[in-house]
Enzyme design. Structure first.
Site, PDB file in Angstrom:
ATOM      1  N   ARG A 112     -16.952  90.682 117.694  1.00  0.00           N
ATOM      2  CA  ARG A 112     -16.516  89.341 117.293  1.00  0.00           C
ATOM      3  C   ARG A 112     -17.610  88.305 117.544  1.00  0.00           C
ATOM      4  NH1 ARG A 112     -12.644  87.363 120.305  1.00  0.00           N
ATOM      5  NH2 ARG A 112     -12.547  89.007 121.866  1.00  0.00           N
TER       6      ARG A 112
ATOM      7  N   LYS B 288      -5.639 103.328 121.537  1.00  0.00           N
ATOM      8  CA  LYS B 288      -5.403 101.934 121.892  1.00  0.00           C
ATOM      9  C   LYS B 288      -4.059 101.491 121.293  1.00  0.00           C
ATOM     10  CE  LYS B 288      -7.453  97.369 120.919  1.00  0.00           C
ATOM     11  NZ  LYS B 288      -8.652  96.704 120.363  1.00  0.00           N
TER      12      LYS B 288
ATOM     13  N   GLU C 180     -15.951  96.897 127.112  1.00  0.00           N
ATOM     14  CA  GLU C 180     -15.837  97.009 125.654  1.00  0.00           C
ATOM     15  C   GLU C 180     -16.409  95.724 125.076  1.00  0.00           C
ATOM     16  OE1 GLU C 180     -12.339  96.421 122.373  1.00  0.00           O
ATOM     17  OE2 GLU C 180     -11.827  97.666 124.107  1.00  0.00           O
TER      18      GLU C 180
END
Length: 217
Positions: free
Chosen positions: A46, A130, A42
């Site tokens: 960021r 998630k 993943e």
């Protein structure tokens, strides 16, 4: 669950990766993860160039599952799709992004940590979600509590996962996989410690296997 969900569940670990130098490190990291038995990543938004990293990894390792994390806009989703990414992960539950991903036919795993989030995910027909930030939001105890009224979900806890507590999470049949950055820390990646990353992945897979055998008996 769909085919991608099943593959992620089979692996049991989803490395959450922040790549500061995708042009330098993407291929080497993909190699280390795959060699360690964890052919999934993943790549978070960021850091700049997340879509570049996704494209590079998919081009070099077509069989690898590579998606994007920290997705907060529809533009991010478009970038991931153009890069050939396999899935979307959002930090929280955003109905607009869930609807957009479903429209674009790319799997999405939104961050859910409350019964309200679970209700929204249920209405949207999701099956794997998630749980974030896992440890800070009550960890496995809360996941089990929410699993009572929502047994239809399989959960991917992320946030505070390490080799120390991975086994505890994976012993629960509610858990599809654990997301974590402990095997892909900035120190490991920026230091290009690919062998160490591979070894941590191997150890993680051993823990997953042992934990799952405990609840399959």
């Amino acid at each position: 669950m769909n085919e991608l969900d099943t593959k992620i569940m089979e692996i049991g670990i989803v490395p959450v990766v922040k790549l500061n130098h995708p042009e330098r490190d993407a291929v080497a990291l993909a190699s280390a993860l795959c060699d360690g038995g964890v052919p999934v990543a993943e790549i978070t938004f960021r850091a700049a160039g997340a879509d570049t990293a996704i494209h590079t990894m998919k081009e070099s390792y077509p069989g690898m599952i590579v998606g994007a994390g920290t997705v907060t806009t529809k533009e991010h989703i478009d970038l991931v799709i153009r890069a050939g990414g396999d899935f979307i992960v959002t930090p929280g539950y955003d109905q607009e992004l869930v609807d957009y991903a479903k429209k674009k036919k790319i799997p999405i795993y939104p961050g859910c940590s409350t019964a309200t989030d679970y209700h929204a995910a249920l209405k949207s027909g999701l099956e794997l979600i998630k749980f974030f930030p896992a440890e800070q939001c009550g960890g496995l105890a809360k996941i089990k509590a929410l699993g009572a009224p929502f047994p239809m979900f399989r959960i991917m806890p992320t946030g505070g996962i390490s080799l120390k507590n991975l086994g505890d999470y994976m012993k629960s049949p509610l858990i599809a996989a654990c997301g974590g950055s402990y095997m892909v820390t900035a120190e490991l990646i920026d230091g290009q410690k690919w062998d160490e990353i591979r070894e941590i992945c191997v150890k993680s897979r051993e823990i997953v296997k042992e934990a799952r055998e405990s609840w399959r008996k």
